[in-house]
Enzyme design. Structure first.
Site, PDB file in Angstrom:
ATOM      1  N   THR A   1      50.925  35.596  38.255  1.00  0.00           N
ATOM      2  CA  THR A   1      50.877  34.453  37.115  1.00  0.00           C
ATOM      3  C   THR A   1      49.227  34.042  37.752  1.00  0.00           C
TER       4      THR A   1
ATOM      5  N   ARG B   1      58.876  29.519  42.476  1.00  0.00           N
ATOM      6  CA  ARG B   1      58.295  28.286  41.985  1.00  0.00           C
ATOM      7  C   ARG B   1      59.484  27.470  41.557  1.00  0.00           C
TER       8      ARG B   1
ATOM      9  N   ASP C   1      58.082  38.083  47.306  1.00  0.00           N
ATOM     10  CA  ASP C   1      56.682  36.638  48.101  1.00  0.00           C
ATOM     11  C   ASP C   1      55.413  37.828  48.854  1.00  0.00           C
TER      12      ASP C   1
ATOM     13  N   ALA D   1      47.224  35.685  46.602  1.00  0.00           N
ATOM     14  CA  ALA D   1      46.415  35.552  47.227  1.00  0.00           C
ATOM     15  C   ALA D   1      46.612  33.936  46.981  1.00  0.00           C
TER      16      ALA D   1
ATOM     17  N   THR E   1      36.223  40.439  47.896  1.00  0.00           N
ATOM     18  CA  THR E   1      36.211  39.208  47.045  1.00  0.00           C
ATOM     19  C   THR E   1      34.703  38.888  47.831  1.00  0.00           C
TER      20      THR E   1
ATOM     21  N   GLU F   1      33.040  36.036  48.608  1.00  0.00           N
ATOM     22  CA  GLU F   1      33.384  35.090  49.426  1.00  0.00           C
ATOM     23  C   GLU F   1      33.166  36.004  50.687  1.00  0.00           C
TER      24      GLU F   1
ATOM     25  N   TYR G   1      38.718  30.901  54.058  1.00  0.00           N
ATOM     26  CA  TYR G   1      40.179  32.326  53.370  1.00  0.00           C
ATOM     27  C   TYR G   1      38.868  33.349  53.054  1.00  0.00           C
TER      28      TYR G   1
ATOM     29  N   LYS H   1      40.602  37.248  53.864  1.00  0.00           N
ATOM     30  CA  LYS H   1      40.036  38.154  52.810  1.00  0.00           C
ATOM     31  C   LYS H   1      39.409  39.926  53.385  1.00  0.00           C
TER      32      LYS H   1
ATOM     33  N   HIS I   1      34.560  35.080  38.612  1.00  0.00           N
ATOM     34  CA  HIS I   1      35.052  35.345  37.196  1.00  0.00           C
ATOM     35  C   HIS I   1      35.802  33.966  36.619  1.00  0.00           C
TER      36      HIS I   1
HETATM   37  P1  NAP Z   1      45.345  32.916  40.800  1.00  0.00           P
HETATM   38  O1  NAP Z   1      44.848  32.165  39.730  1.00  0.00           O
HETATM   39  O2  NAP Z   1      44.879  31.578  41.875  1.00  0.00           O
HETATM   40  O3  NAP Z   1      46.047  33.404  41.000  1.00  0.00           O
HETATM   41  C1  NAP Z   1      46.895  33.651  42.516  1.00  0.00           C
HETATM   42  C2  NAP Z   1      48.343  34.454  42.698  1.00  0.00           C
HETATM   43  O4  NAP Z   1      48.903  34.500  43.376  1.00  0.00           O
HETATM   44  C3  NAP Z   1      49.052  33.549  41.530  1.00  0.00           C
HETATM   45  O5  NAP Z   1      50.053  34.432  40.611  1.00  0.00           O
HETATM   46  C4  NAP Z   1      50.114  33.086  42.779  1.00  0.00           C
HETATM   47  O6  NAP Z   1      51.410  33.102  41.640  1.00  0.00           O
HETATM   48  C5  NAP Z   1      50.305  34.537  43.636  1.00  0.00           C
HETATM   49  N1  NAP Z   1      50.510  34.180  45.421  1.00  0.00           N
HETATM   50  C6  NAP Z   1      50.059  33.113  46.480  1.00  0.00           C
HETATM   51  N2  NAP Z   1      50.648  33.077  47.063  1.00  0.00           N
HETATM   52  C7  NAP Z   1      51.662  34.407  46.614  1.00  0.00           C
HETATM   53  C8  NAP Z   1      52.453  34.725  47.847  1.00  0.00           C
HETATM   54  N3  NAP Z   1      53.047  34.609  48.887  1.00  0.00           N
HETATM   55  N4  NAP Z   1      53.405  35.655  47.381  1.00  0.00           N
HETATM   56  C9  NAP Z   1      53.073  36.200  45.834  1.00  0.00           C
HETATM   57  N5  NAP Z   1      52.620  35.598  44.898  1.00  0.00           N
HETATM   58  C10 NAP Z   1      51.520  34.582  45.713  1.00  0.00           C
HETATM   59  O7  NAP Z   1      43.828  34.059  41.768  1.00  0.00           O
HETATM   60  P2  NAP Z   1      43.046  35.058  40.673  1.00  0.00           P
HETATM   61  O8  NAP Z   1      41.543  34.316  40.223  1.00  0.00           O
HETATM   62  O9  NAP Z   1      43.458  36.030  39.576  1.00  0.00           O
HETATM   63  O10 NAP Z   1      42.827  35.925  41.397  1.00  0.00           O
HETATM   64  C11 NAP Z   1      43.016  36.719  41.741  1.00  0.00           C
HETATM   65  C12 NAP Z   1      42.723  37.540  43.584  1.00  0.00           C
HETATM   66  O11 NAP Z   1      41.219  38.332  43.048  1.00  0.00           O
HETATM   67  C13 NAP Z   1      43.205  36.791  44.064  1.00  0.00           C
HETATM   68  O12 NAP Z   1      43.372  37.581  45.922  1.00  0.00           O
HETATM   69  C14 NAP Z   1      41.622  35.578  44.685  1.00  0.00           C
HETATM   70  O13 NAP Z   1      41.466  35.512  46.687  1.00  0.00           O
HETATM   71  C15 NAP Z   1      41.168  37.009  44.369  1.00  0.00           C
HETATM   72  N6  NAP Z   1      39.140  37.291  44.026  1.00  0.00           N
HETATM   73  C16 NAP Z   1      39.440  35.899  42.454  1.00  0.00           C
HETATM   74  C17 NAP Z   1      37.850  35.905  42.841  1.00  0.00           C
HETATM   75  C18 NAP Z   1      37.918  34.916  41.242  1.00  0.00           C
HETATM   76  O14 NAP Z   1      36.683  34.519  40.871  1.00  0.00           O
HETATM   77  N7  NAP Z   1      38.897  34.781  40.404  1.00  0.00           N
HETATM   78  C19 NAP Z   1      36.599  36.252  42.487  1.00  0.00           C
HETATM   79  C20 NAP Z   1      36.973  37.222  43.524  1.00  0.00           C
HETATM   80  C21 NAP Z   1      38.089  37.600  44.676  1.00  0.00           C
HETATM   81  P3  NAP Z   1      51.791  31.519  41.854  1.00  0.00           P
HETATM   82  O15 NAP Z   1      52.155  30.908  40.585  1.00  0.00           O
HETATM   83  O16 NAP Z   1      53.491  31.496  41.184  1.00  0.00           O
HETATM   84  O17 NAP Z   1      51.220  30.675  42.111  1.00  0.00           O
HETATM   85  N1  GDD Z   2      36.174  23.986  43.142  1.00  0.00           N
HETATM   86  C1  GDD Z   2      34.833  22.986  42.992  1.00  0.00           C
HETATM   87  N2  GDD Z   2      35.120  21.770  42.789  1.00  0.00           N
HETATM   88  N3  GDD Z   2      33.889  23.203  43.519  1.00  0.00           N
HETATM   89  C2  GDD Z   2      32.915  22.361  43.310  1.00  0.00           C
HETATM   90  C3  GDD Z   2      32.546  21.198  42.972  1.00  0.00           C
HETATM   91  C4  GDD Z   2      34.345  20.447  42.933  1.00  0.00           C
HETATM   92  O1  GDD Z   2      34.263  19.251  42.166  1.00  0.00           O
HETATM   93  N4  GDD Z   2      31.914  20.320  43.501  1.00  0.00           N
HETATM   94  C5  GDD Z   2      30.679  21.574  43.689  1.00  0.00           C
HETATM   95  N5  GDD Z   2      31.494  22.884  43.886  1.00  0.00           N
HETATM   96  C6  GDD Z   2      30.651  23.933  44.144  1.00  0.00           C
HETATM   97  C7  GDD Z   2      31.669  24.521  45.527  1.00  0.00           C
HETATM   98  O2  GDD Z   2      31.105  23.961  46.562  1.00  0.00           O
HETATM   99  C8  GDD Z   2      30.515  25.968  44.951  1.00  0.00           C
HETATM  100  O3  GDD Z   2      29.224  26.188  45.926  1.00  0.00           O
HETATM  101  C9  GDD Z   2      31.188  26.205  43.642  1.00  0.00           C
HETATM  102  O4  GDD Z   2      31.038  24.975  43.366  1.00  0.00           O
HETATM  103  C10 GDD Z   2      32.433  27.814  43.503  1.00  0.00           C
HETATM  104  O5  GDD Z   2      33.542  26.939  43.639  1.00  0.00           O
HETATM  105  P1  GDD Z   2      34.801  27.157  43.016  1.00  0.00           P
HETATM  106  O6  GDD Z   2      35.235  27.169  41.530  1.00  0.00           O
HETATM  107  O7  GDD Z   2      35.975  26.372  43.576  1.00  0.00           O
HETATM  108  O8  GDD Z   2      34.905  28.811  44.043  1.00  0.00           O
HETATM  109  P2  GDD Z   2      34.492  29.273  45.329  1.00  0.00           P
HETATM  110  O9  GDD Z   2      32.897  30.320  44.751  1.00  0.00           O
HETATM  111  O10 GDD Z   2      34.898  28.788  46.074  1.00  0.00           O
HETATM  112  O11 GDD Z   2      35.189  30.726  45.333  1.00  0.00           O
HETATM  113  C11 GDD Z   2      36.425  31.600  44.304  1.00  0.00           C
HETATM  114  O12 GDD Z   2      35.364  33.179  44.002  1.00  0.00           O
HETATM  115  C12 GDD Z   2      35.523  33.728  44.924  1.00  0.00           C
HETATM  116  C13 GDD Z   2      34.204  34.497  44.886  1.00  0.00           C
HETATM  117  O13 GDD Z   2      33.091  34.147  45.168  1.00  0.00           O
HETATM  118  C14 GDD Z   2      37.843  31.734  43.818  1.00  0.00           C
HETATM  119  O14 GDD Z   2      38.118  32.100  43.025  1.00  0.00           O
HETATM  120  C15 GDD Z   2      37.269  32.687  45.144  1.00  0.00           C
HETATM  121  O15 GDD Z   2      38.865  32.768  44.945  1.00  0.00           O
HETATM  122  C16 GDD Z   2      37.023  33.595  44.641  1.00  0.00           C
HETATM  123  O16 GDD Z   2      36.614  35.124  46.210  1.00  0.00           O
END
Ligand code: NAP
Ligand code: GDD
Length: 331
Positions: free
Chosen positions: A12, A37, A60, A84, A127, A129, A151, A155, A181
């Site tokens: 989701t 949820r 879960d 996550a 990630t 991160e 976080y 990870k 992404h």
């Molecule tokens: P997201 O939009 O936050 O989605 C997280 C998903 O995890 C949701 O479906 C959420 O369900 C589910 N979830 C959370 N806690 C859970 C639990 N205890 N049991 C089962 N399901 C649970 O994340 P995303 O952007 O799609 O990212 C996917 C994965 O890639 C994550 O592991 C994230 O850390 C990792 N990642 C993301 C990025 C990025 O930039 N997007 C980059 C690097 C790594 P609900 O909707 O019900 O809350």
């Molecule tokens: N969210 C948010 N909100 N970020 C802000 C803001 C604000 O108002 N203002 C500045 N930022 C800056 C954050 O401090 C960070 O440096 C950057 O914008 C990106 O923040 P996010 O978009 O929250 O992403 P992230 O880089 O912390 O984490 C995302 O990317 C990771 C991969 O590098 C998430 O998707 C993580 O789950 C993922 O692992």
């Protein structure tokens, strides 16, 4: 058509629906672990038009027995662990939950496979991160990790336990070290979507300003739709391995924001307010990935520029906000 079965956790979230659509288009039966949820969490699946095609399994990540049940029901050829607590800022407020879901629970997935389905191929959502306080100008699979948030620390456990189960038990377990992404399905709390939603509201007259934290931070941003293809490619390889997935271009939050405002012919400086409330206890100042290994071994390359990505996100938010305002008028 493949006729294969896949199990996706995090179905989701942002990435889950894009991955599910990719797999459905390839003929997979797609099972999605879905956490209970109180409110609706399937809007993204509906937006891609695939909610009716997913076989949902309640469960879960913190409940190991529900993962065993899911594996036994889905009999997956491929298991993608995307679930996550993925919002970095929230990980300082909920460090134990973050450690449990993002770290320890990865072992729940791996144990379910080791004991009940060792042939299943496993993908772990690692990630950039984890690079945190970067130890090299461009980060690749050999760059040392230095996480800067609960976080990132959690990870890192998930990453290494995936490597360990591959080396200890011969599981086909791969870790995708994905850089940021985004997409129109991105959660509103992340900075790109916060910006594109605000730009749409300002353009349509329902918001006056945009408040952000550290706009000097730099990220290597790509399109989620391109990145899920890399996840799938990793599980099609004979050998499991770890891959950096990135664009190789880094941009400040400030410049990303400017792109969004310019898309609707507005000037960012007229609306942007810096609010220390959004500063983090420790910041990842810059991320810049080197996806050379993915390009060479998987034949993967990103297809979407940041301008295209942010433009598509702003357009999607303009449509959403216009529909919301229209609904208010007619109510
Ligand atoms: P997201 O939009 O936050 O989605 C997280 C998903 O995890 C949701 O479906 C959420 O369900 C589910 N979830 C959370 N806690 C859970 C639990 N205890 N049991 C089962 N399901 C649970 O994340 P995303 O952007 O799609 O990212 C996917 C994965 O890639 C994550 O592991 C994230 O850390 C990792 N990642 C993301 C990025 C990025 O930039 N997007 C980059 C690097 C790594 P609900 O909707 O019900 O809350
Ligand atoms: N969210 C948010 N909100 N970020 C802000 C803001 C604000 O108002 N203002 C500045 N930022 C800056 C954050 O401090 C960070 O440096 C950057 O914008 C990106 O923040 P996010 O978009 O929250 O992403 P992230 O880089 O912390 O984490 C995302 O990317 C990771 C991969 O590098 C998430 O998707 C993580 O789950 C993922 O692992």
């Amino acid at each position: 058509m493949s006729g294969k079965s896949a199990l996706i956790t995090g179905i989701t979230g942002q990435d889950g629906p894009y991955l599910a659509k990719l797999l459905l288009d390839k003929g997979y039966r797609v099972h999605g672990l879905i956490a209970r949820r109180a409110s609706d969490n399937q809007w993204r699946l509906r937006e891609l038009g695939i909610a009716g095609e997913i076989k949902f399994i309640d469960g879960d990540l913190t409940d190991a027995s529900s993962l065993i049940r899911a594996v036994n029901l889905a009999k997956p050829d491929e298991f993608y662990n995307l679930a996550a607590q993925s919002f970095v800022a929230a990980s300082w407020d909920q460090p134990l939950l973050t450690a449990t879901v993002n770290g320890l629970a990865v072992t729940h997935c791996l144990e379910a496979l080791r004991q009940f389905s060792p042939h299943t191929r496993f993908y772990q959502a690692s990630t950039s991160e984890m690079f945190g306080l970067i130890q090299a100008e461009r980060q690749d699979e050999k760059t040392p990790f230095y996480p800067r948030s609960p976080y990132g620390v959690a990870k890192l456990y998930g990453h290494w336990i995936t490597v360990n189960y591959r080396e200890s038990f011969g599981l086909h377990a791969s870790s995708g070290i994905l850089f940021n992404h985004e997409s129109p399905l991105r959660g509103i709390e992340f900075v790109t979507r916060k910006v594109t939603d605000a730009v749409a509201r300002i353009k349509l007259g329902s918001q006056r300003e945009l408040r952000l934290g550290n706009i000097d931070a730099k990220r290597d941003w790509g399109f989620a739709g391109d990145y899920v293809e890399a996840m799938w490619l990793m599980l099609q390889q004979d050998q499991a391995d770890d891959y950096v997935i990135a664009t190789g271009v880094t941009t400040t939050v400030r410049d990303m924001c400017r792109i969004a405002f310019r898309h609707v012919d507005l000037e960012m400086d007229d609306y942007l307010v810096i609010d220390p409330k959004f500063f983090r206890p420790a910041e990842v100042e810059v991320l810049l990935g080197n996806p050379a290994k993915a390009r060479a071994k998987l034949g993967w390359a990103p297809k979407t520029s940041l301008e295209q990505l942010i433009g598509a996100m702003v357009d999607a938010d303009l449509r959403r906000v216009a529909a919301e305002l229209q609904a208010r008028v007619t109510a």
